[in-house]
Design an enzyme around this catalytic site. Structure first.
Site, mmCIF file in Angstrom:
data_model
loop_
_atom_site.group_PDB
_atom_site.id
_atom_site.type_symbol
_atom_site.label_atom_id
_atom_site.label_comp_id
_atom_site.label_asym_id
_atom_site.label_seq_id
_atom_site.Cartn_x
_atom_site.Cartn_y
_atom_site.Cartn_z
ATOM 1 N N GLU A 124 42.137 -26.813 -11.098
ATOM 2 C CA GLU A 124 41.007 -26.062 -11.646
ATOM 3 C C GLU A 124 40.342 -26.822 -12.790
ATOM 4 O O GLU A 124 41.035 -27.309 -13.681
ATOM 5 C CB GLU A 124 41.484 -24.692 -12.155
ATOM 6 C CG GLU A 124 40.330 -23.786 -12.542
ATOM 7 C CD GLU A 124 40.815 -22.411 -12.988
ATOM 8 O OE1 GLU A 124 40.110 -21.423 -12.722
ATOM 9 O OE2 GLU A 124 41.883 -22.317 -13.609
ATOM 10 N N GLY A 266 48.532 -22.749 -19.603
ATOM 11 C CA GLY A 266 49.653 -21.833 -19.672
ATOM 12 C C GLY A 266 50.218 -21.586 -18.289
ATOM 13 O O GLY A 266 51.429 -21.523 -18.090
ATOM 14 N N ALA A 267 49.320 -21.467 -17.298
ATOM 15 C CA ALA A 267 49.734 -21.238 -15.913
ATOM 16 C C ALA A 267 48.507 -21.361 -15.026
ATOM 17 O O ALA A 267 47.370 -21.449 -15.505
ATOM 18 C CB ALA A 267 50.379 -19.868 -15.755
ATOM 19 N N MET A 268 48.743 -21.355 -13.698
ATOM 20 C CA MET A 268 47.647 -21.449 -12.736
ATOM 21 C C MET A 268 47.950 -20.592 -11.520
ATOM 22 O O MET A 268 49.046 -20.631 -10.969
ATOM 23 C CB MET A 268 47.446 -22.907 -12.315
ATOM 24 C CG MET A 268 46.274 -23.099 -11.377
ATOM 25 S SD MET A 268 44.705 -22.636 -12.155
ATOM 26 C CE MET A 268 43.749 -22.165 -10.724
ATOM 27 N N GLU A 269 46.936 -19.860 -11.066
ATOM 28 C CA GLU A 269 47.110 -18.783 -10.096
ATOM 29 C C GLU A 269 47.090 -19.225 -8.645
ATOM 30 O O GLU A 269 46.612 -18.488 -7.774
ATOM 31 C CB GLU A 269 46.005 -17.735 -10.307
ATOM 32 C CG GLU A 269 44.580 -18.214 -10.027
ATOM 33 C CD GLU A 269 43.818 -18.721 -11.237
ATOM 34 O OE1 GLU A 269 42.580 -18.740 -11.202
ATOM 35 O OE2 GLU A 269 44.467 -19.102 -12.222
ATOM 36 N N GLU A 301 48.467 -14.090 -14.246
ATOM 37 C CA GLU A 301 48.364 -14.859 -13.006
ATOM 38 C C GLU A 301 48.471 -13.953 -11.786
ATOM 39 O O GLU A 301 47.816 -14.188 -10.763
ATOM 40 C CB GLU A 301 49.442 -15.944 -12.958
ATOM 41 C CG GLU A 301 49.412 -16.920 -14.125
ATOM 42 C CD GLU A 301 48.037 -17.511 -14.384
ATOM 43 O OE1 GLU A 301 47.322 -17.813 -13.412
ATOM 44 O OE2 GLU A 301 47.671 -17.672 -15.567
ATOM 45 N N HIS A 304 45.242 -12.468 -10.893
ATOM 46 C CA HIS A 304 44.375 -13.427 -10.203
ATOM 47 C C HIS A 304 44.567 -13.421 -8.685
ATOM 48 O O HIS A 304 43.687 -13.883 -7.963
ATOM 49 C CB HIS A 304 44.660 -14.843 -10.711
ATOM 50 C CG HIS A 304 43.915 -15.224 -11.942
ATOM 51 N ND1 HIS A 304 42.565 -15.020 -12.082
ATOM 52 C CD2 HIS A 304 44.330 -15.843 -13.086
ATOM 53 C CE1 HIS A 304 42.181 -15.486 -13.265
ATOM 54 N NE2 HIS A 304 43.230 -15.983 -13.891
ATOM 55 N N GLU A 323 38.606 -14.689 -15.172
ATOM 56 C CA GLU A 323 39.412 -14.908 -16.374
ATOM 57 C C GLU A 323 39.352 -13.734 -17.357
ATOM 58 O O GLU A 323 40.360 -13.363 -17.944
ATOM 59 C CB GLU A 323 39.008 -16.209 -17.068
ATOM 60 C CG GLU A 323 39.283 -17.462 -16.253
ATOM 61 C CD GLU A 323 40.740 -17.620 -15.829
ATOM 62 O OE1 GLU A 323 41.619 -16.916 -16.378
ATOM 63 O OE2 GLU A 323 40.998 -18.446 -14.930
#
Length: 843
Positions: A124, A266-269, A301, A304, A323
């Protein structure tokens, strides 16, 4: 090269992608810097030519509809000619690419503890084409088929469930995965390496119609610290909550959660294959605040999977559609469905400051931002898109009613599943659900800049609430919030509570006798709206003395936030804020308030207080902190919070034998189970000049973990010696550093308390910054600017625009007006922050 909005729109009008078949060969990952990919894309095209996005070392072959085709590849674009404009096209591309060390694309990490290699992807908003050629824009969704060749002893994961794993020779295997549903390129994912797996069982829907397999992964050397019980519990609670509220079944099959090293986010969905920053696994055990933060990330997440993955913004101007919602829904789900009932209090004290501070800069933008290209998109993953959007959605839910809010979400998913949308689609769903027109609400909240400022003035039995806007625009927004009145003893709770509907620039209230005699009046006491709160003079004095006695944690958070914003805006001397922290934090019952307030106290002392005014309040704070640290019966969490703040502040004090003895004693304390805190103490000892290189390395040998390498780099760079700073600067500029190594060196180099050894630093920064930006990715360039922008300055050098660093920034901005817009924005923000700090230091 970036992708522009108008280019993406043209491609979207003319291309319809059916599917991708991608094979990655990762078999030599342990020994090679490169990997190969074979990509087959089937799609319809209305035009005889188009292009694929691709960032690769080499395109080895290109076949279009069965014909080997000459390769035209430059500026991250692979040109496709001779396409069939009636029937389906098939393009097959063989590429060779480089593993990333910047956290973008396919990142490669070698664990220093056991030399094992770990891989993961992060795309992303525009990095999938670093790994395989694709139409790398969110609205060109397709179905994806992945197969991977890798060492047989590895774990290999992707979005779909594994369908087969077959040995190839003695050392390698080929994994194949189920075809995905329609997905945008940026949320496809590959994870590979000797990850340790913890089974999570299966989540089952109450009616038995849906089962989701759960699993958790991390590096083998982190497994003993991986507290998956809490993670699994929150995951299950999240699925319960979102299925109840959204009315649409999770469509992605399995749910893997993988904690990966050197992560930029922090994280990715990625659906079915969610990646998290492994820093969320805390060696020595997480504090309540760390658990709350992690659980919020997990739920963010998970949201998302619907907002973003199921229904995706067509272009990044509508980034807020996913977001802002995920940020809001993460807190909402925490408070409603988990043990972390204090989630909104945490939002009020911590998260919203990110929004306010970003929104007060000259580079602020609307929640619905103008995004002309992908470089602009990368800069807008910020406090406005996340935290301001989240706060505004909280106000919207209050405005239309919670039931209508979730009813509109259900309409939205049912109407647009597996497609791409823009803001009007969501607003339509809200208007249909509520039977109300929301145009005015949208205009005032989503399309304007700057936070509202709500201030209080009173005279006798009359109280005036005044609304203005901190931005350049004249904006009056509708605000719904709670107004609370407190008497001489705040601990008994509010004397009076009023619900306010504020739709104009000024609202006048007639007060009762009791309200007129209130010593503390708190607008937005339950943190329902998004506005900087200015207390009246009497309330401000009372708040400084009594904020700790206010019973409700969320109201204490609102008051602390108001006090902090007054420091930030140069209206309240930083020393007064620090005094309030010293007075109230020893008795604060909520750790989620203690840690943020202690952090702001150290910022107030190190950054917002001038050198001349710092010694007295700093000495007082360190004395209070030391007393708390030695308090009998103090909880481990509270102990770590006070000890960390003491350590951070130690280099700002004059050399003191007692401070050094304290830090050395705490570092050697075997009962201190937090490696990160031990490293903070070691870094502070180095920054204060108490340690040389040999002793830093010797003391640092207690920890051989992956993150220890970066902590060691910070400690070595923190030494207050000119020759050390010059050496580290050359390494930053000249070496090809990875993402975390770059940040670690800059954290040690650019110390606010080391002005005496950084005299030439600002000139070096402005001389080198553009060249660094142009030879690195935008992600690494952003890390560099944010980590390297000069911070060691003081109002004694000069005030406001005449300060030498401000002048250097202004000259750079004038001389580099042709620089990339993202870089200009970051330099402008650095200058804005400097001016704000200088103003605060004058108080």
């Amino acid at each position: 090269m970036t992708l522009k909005r108008d280019e993406a729109q043209v491609r979207s009008l003319n291309i319809e992608v059916e599917k991708y078949d991608i094979h990655l060969d990762l078999s030599e990952a342990k020994n090679s810097a490169n990997f190969s990919a074979q990509t087959s894309i089937t799609f319809f095209s209305k035009l005889p030519s188009t292009y694929l996005d691709l960032d690769a070392l080499e395109v080895e072959s290109l076949v279009i509809n069965g014909r080997k085709t000459p390769i035209s590849f430059a500026n991250e674009r692979l040109v496709l000619e001779g396409l069939d404009t009636v029937s389906l096209n098939e393009v097959i591309v063989h590429t060779r690419s480089k593993y990333s060390r910047t956290g973008e694309g396919l990142h490669k990490y070698t664990d220093p503890e056991d030399s094992q290699v770990y891989l993961y992807t992060q795309y992303e908003p525009f990095d999938a084409h670093r790994v395989y050629p694709c139409f790398d824009q969110p609205d060109l969704k397709a179905r994806w088929n992945f197969s991977i060749t890798a060492p047989s002893d590895w774990v290999v994961l992707s979005n779909g469930a594994e369908t087969s794993c077959e040995k190839v020779g003695t050392e390698f295997s080929v994994w194949k995965f189920a075809q995905t549903e329609l997905l945008s390129s940026y949320i496809t994912a590959i994870v590979a390496g000797p990850y340790a797996k913890v089974e999570g069982g299966t989540w089952k829907k109450n009616d038995g119609t849906l089962e989701i397999p759960l699993a958790f992964y991390c590096r083998k050397t982190l497994l003993e610290h991986f507290d998956t019980d809490d993670i699994e519990r929150v995951t299950r609670q999240g699925f319960d909550f979102f299925h109840q509220k959204y009315g649409y079944d999770y469509p992605w099959g399995k749910y893997d959660q993988i904690y990966v090293p050197e992560y930029n986010l922090g994280a990715m969905e990625n659906p079915g294959c969610v990646t998290f920053n492994e820093k969320l696994i805390v060696r020595g055990g997480p504090s309540r605040l760390e658990k709350l933060t992690r659980s919020n990330t997990i739920l963010h997440e998970m949201c998302h999977m619907w907002f973003g993955d199921l229904v995706t913004p067509a272009w990044w101007a509508d980034l807020w559609l996913k977001e802002s919602f995920a940020d809001n829904q993460g807190y909402f789900a925490q408070a409603a469905a988990t043990e972390y009932k204090e989630a909104w209090t945490s939002f009020a004290i911590s998260r919203k400051a990110w929004a306010y501070e970003q929104d007060l800069r000259s580079t602020t933008h609307p929640i619905m931002a103008d995004i002309p290209d992908l470089d602009a998109a990368k800069q807008n993953f910020d406090g406005i898109t996340y935290a301001k959007g989240s706060a505004v959605l909280k106000q919207l839910a209050l405005h239309v009613g919670e039931e209508n809010f979730f009813g509109a979400a259900q309409r939205y998913f049912a109407s647009h599943a597996f497609s791409s949308t823009n803001f009007s689609d969501l607003i339509t769903a809200l208007e249909e659900q509520t039977e109300r027109k929301l145009e005015c609400w949208v205009e005032s909240w989503l399309k304007t800049c700057g936070p509202s400022i709500i201030s209080v003035t009173r005279m006798g039995h009359t109280l005036s609430l005044e609304q203005s806007n901190a931005g350049s625009e004249e904006v009056i927004r509708p605000h719904t919030f709670t107004l609370e009145f407190y008497g001489e003893d705040a601990s008994v709770g509010p004397l009076s509570v009023r619900k306010i509907e504020m739709t104009s620039s000024q609202e006048t209230l007639n007060l009762s006798e009791e309200e007129a005699n209130a010593t503390l009046i708190v607008p937005n006491a339950q943190d329902e709206t998004y506005a900087v709160i200015r207390l009246d003079d009497n309330s401000l004095r009372t708040a400084l003395l009594q904020v700790g006695q206010v019973p409700a944690g969320i109201t204490r958070a609102v008051i602390w936030q108001s006090l902090w914003m007054s420091v930030y805006d140069g209206l309240l001397p930083a020393k007064d804020f620090v005094s309030a922290v010293c007075l109230h934090m020893p008795n604060e019952e909520l750790d989620i308030l203690t840690e943020p307030c202690l952090n702001r106290a150290q910022m107030a002392l190190r950054i917002f207080t001038s050198d001349a005014k710092r010694p007295a309040p700093l000495a007082t704070f360190l004395e209070v902190a030391e007393k708390e640290i030695h308090k009998s019966g103090i909880s481990p969490e509270r102990l770590r919070a006070w000890m960390k703040t003491y350590a951070i502040l130690a280099p700002s004090a004059d050399k003191d034998q007692q401070i050094e003895e304290n830090l050395r004693m705490w570092f050697k304390n075997e009962e201190l189970k937090s490696p990160r805190l031990k490293w903070q103490i070691l870094i502070s000892l180095a920054a204060a000049g108490y340690l040389g290189e040999a002793e830093i390395r010797d003391l640092g040998s207690f920890d051989s973990s992956g993150e220890a390498q970066d902590f060691l780099e910070t400690a070595l760079a923190a030494r207050p010696e000119i020759k050390v700073k010059e050496q580290i600067w050359r390494q930053v500029i000249e070496k090809d550093l990875g993402n975390e190594a770059l940040s670690a060196k800059l954290e040690g180099l650019n110390r606010v308390e080391q002005r005496n050894v950084l005299q030439n630093y600002s000139a070096n920064f402005f001389r080198e910054v553009r060249a660094f930006w142009e030879k690195n990715s935008i992600g690494m360039g952003t890390r560099f600017v944010r980590g390297a922008f000069p911070t060691a300055f003081d109002v004694s050098e000069s005030k406001n625009e005449s300060h030498p660093v401000v002048e250097q920034a202004n000259v750079w901005l004038t001389d580099n007006s042709d620089a990339p817009a993202a870089l200009i924005r970051l330099i402008t923000e650095g200058r804005d922050d400097l001016l704000r700090i200088l103003k605060a230091q004058e108080q």
